[in-house]
Design an enzyme around this catalytic site. Structure first.
Site, PDB file in Angstrom:
ATOM      1  CE1 TYR A  52     -41.938  39.076 -18.114  1.00  0.00           C
ATOM      2  CE2 TYR A  52     -40.137  38.113 -19.363  1.00  0.00           C
ATOM      3  CZ  TYR A  52     -40.607  39.085 -18.516  1.00  0.00           C
ATOM      4  OH  TYR A  52     -39.763  40.061 -18.050  1.00  0.00           O
ATOM      5  CB  THR A  55     -43.229  38.252  -7.966  1.00  0.00           C
ATOM      6  OG1 THR A  55     -43.293  39.392  -8.830  1.00  0.00           O
ATOM      7  CG2 THR A  55     -44.083  37.134  -8.535  1.00  0.00           C
TER       8      THR A  55
END
Ligand code: UDP
Length: 310
Positions: free
Chosen positions: A147, A37
Site C-alpha cells: 500500500y 472492497t
C-alpha cells in the site's frame, strides 16, 4: 451548469461520502468502482438521482468515458491494512496501473485530478507530528509496503503528469478517518472495536495499546478534500485531525460510549505497525483555511449509531 466529476472508488467508504457531497452541491457524478472492497449499498440512495451514474469497472483496465469531465477524484484502492494484506497485488496494480489510466483520462479531458494519498507514505515515522516535508520511513518489502509504495508511486506519477503534461493535479494525504459507511469487518481499529463492543465480545487491542493514531471524522475530511479540489495547490496536503490518542484509550472510550460489557484483551502487534501517527496540519490551515471541527467522542457517537442501526 456544474461540471461532471468522476470518482474512482466511489462506492467505498470515503468515495461514497464524496459522491453524496458532490450531488448535494449540484455536480454531476460518475461513480466508478469494481466493488472489490466498495459496496453498492453505500451509494444506493444516490442511484435515483438524475445527476448520478454508477459504472462497475476496474480502472486497471482502460477507462472509456465519452462525456466531458471537469474533475477526477481518484479514490480507488483497498485502504484498510486487512484489505491490502488480503489483496496485495490488486493494491499495487490500482495504485500504479489504475493511477496511470486515471491520469491518462485527466490528460485527455483536461480535467483537474485529485489523488487520494495517505499518511502511510510516512511509514513508521521518525518525525512527529508528520508534516508534508517529511519523506517517510517505509519498509518497501514488509506486508504494508504494497500500500505504502503504491501510494508513493501514485504521488510520483501524479506530479510527473503535472510537470510534463501540465495537468492541474492535487494530492491529499489522508490520515485515519472514520464514520458511517465503514464496513464493520474492514479490520480497522474503530469498526473492530465498535462491533466487538456492541456484541459484548472481547476488544482486541494489538500490542500494549500504546501506539497512537489521530482520528478524523468523515464530514471534516470531506470538507478538506472539497476545499483542496477547488484550490490552486498542486503539492501534497495533509488532511487529518491532530488530536492524538493511544489505541488503548480509544478502546476504553468506545467501551464507555457503548455501555458495553466487553473486556479488553491484548493480541500480537502486526509487523511494521506505525508506533505513532499525527498530522501536522499547518499547511491545510494556511492554504485551505481548513480545520477539523468534530471531536472524537461526537464522531464516535454518530458512528456507533450507524453500526447499531445495521
Ligand atoms: N488495532 C488494534 N486492534 C484492532 C485493529 C487495529 O489494536 O482490532 C490497532 C493497530 O495495530 C494500529 C491502530 O489500531 O496500531 C490503528 O489501526 P487501523 O487498522 O485502524 O489503521 P492503521 O492506522 O494501522 O492504518
Amino acid at each position: 451548469m456544474k461540471k461532471t466529476v468522476l470518482v474512482t472508488g466511489g462506492a467505498g467508504f470515503i468515495g461514497s461520502h464524496l459522491c453524496g457531497r458532490l450531488i448535494t452541491k449540484g455536480y454531476k457524478v460518475i461513480c466508478m468502482d469494481n466493488l472489490l472492497t466498495g459496496r453498492l449499498s453505500n451509494v444506493r440512495r444516490l442511484l435515483k438521482d438524475k445527476n448520478f451514474r454508477f459504472i462497475k469497472h476496474n480502472i486497471c483496465d482502460y477507462i472509456k468515458i465519452s462525456s466531458k469531465i471537469g474533475y477526477i477524484l481518484h479514490f480507488a484502492s483497498p485502504a484498510s491494512p486487512a484489505d491490502y494484506l488480503n489483496y496485495p497485488i490488486q493494491t499495487l496494480k490500482v495504485g500504479s496501473l489504475g493511477t496511470h489510466n486515471a491520469l491518462g483520462l485527466a490528460k485527455a479531458k483536461r480535467a483537474v485530478f485529485l489523488l487520494a494519498s495517505t499518511s502511510e507514505v510516512y511509514g513508521d515515522p521518525l518525525v512527529h507530528p508528520q508534516s508534508e516535508s517529511y519523506w517517510g520511513n517505509v519498509n518497501p518489502v514488509g506486508p504494508r509496503g504494497v500500500y505504502d509504495e503504491s501510494k508513493r508511486f501514485a504521488e510520483a506519477i501524479t506530479l510527473a503528469y503535472h510537470r510534463v503534461h501540465k495537468i492541474d493535479t492535487k494530492i491529499v494525504r489522508i490520515f485515519n478517518t472514520y464514520g458511517p459507511q465503514m464496513r464493520k469487518n474492514d479490520g480497522r481499529a474503530i469498526p473492530n472495536f465498535i462491533s466487538q463492543a456492541l456484541s459484548n465480545r472481547d476488544i482486541t487491542v494489538y500490542g500494549k495499546g500504546s501506539h497512537t493514531r489521530s482520528f478524523c471524522y468523515i464530514d471534516d475530511l470531506i470538507d478538506g478534500i472539497f476545499r483542496l479540489m477547488l484550490s490552486k495547490i498542486n503539492e501534497p496536503v495533509n488532511v487529518g485531525n491532530p488530536a492524538e490518542y493511544t489505541v488503548l484509550r480509544l478502546a476504553k472510550e468506545i467501551v464507555k460510549l457503548t455501555g458495553s460489557k466487553s473486556k479488553i484483551v491484548f493480541k500480537p502487534l502486526p509487523q511494521d505497525d506505525p508506533k505513532v501517527r499525527c498530522p501536522d496540519i499547518t499547511k491545510a490551515k494556511k492554504v485551505l483555511g481548513w480545520l477539523p471541527s468534530v471531536s472524537l467522542s461526537d464522531g464516535l457517537k454518530k458512528t456507533i449509531e450507524y453500526f447499531r442501526s445495521r
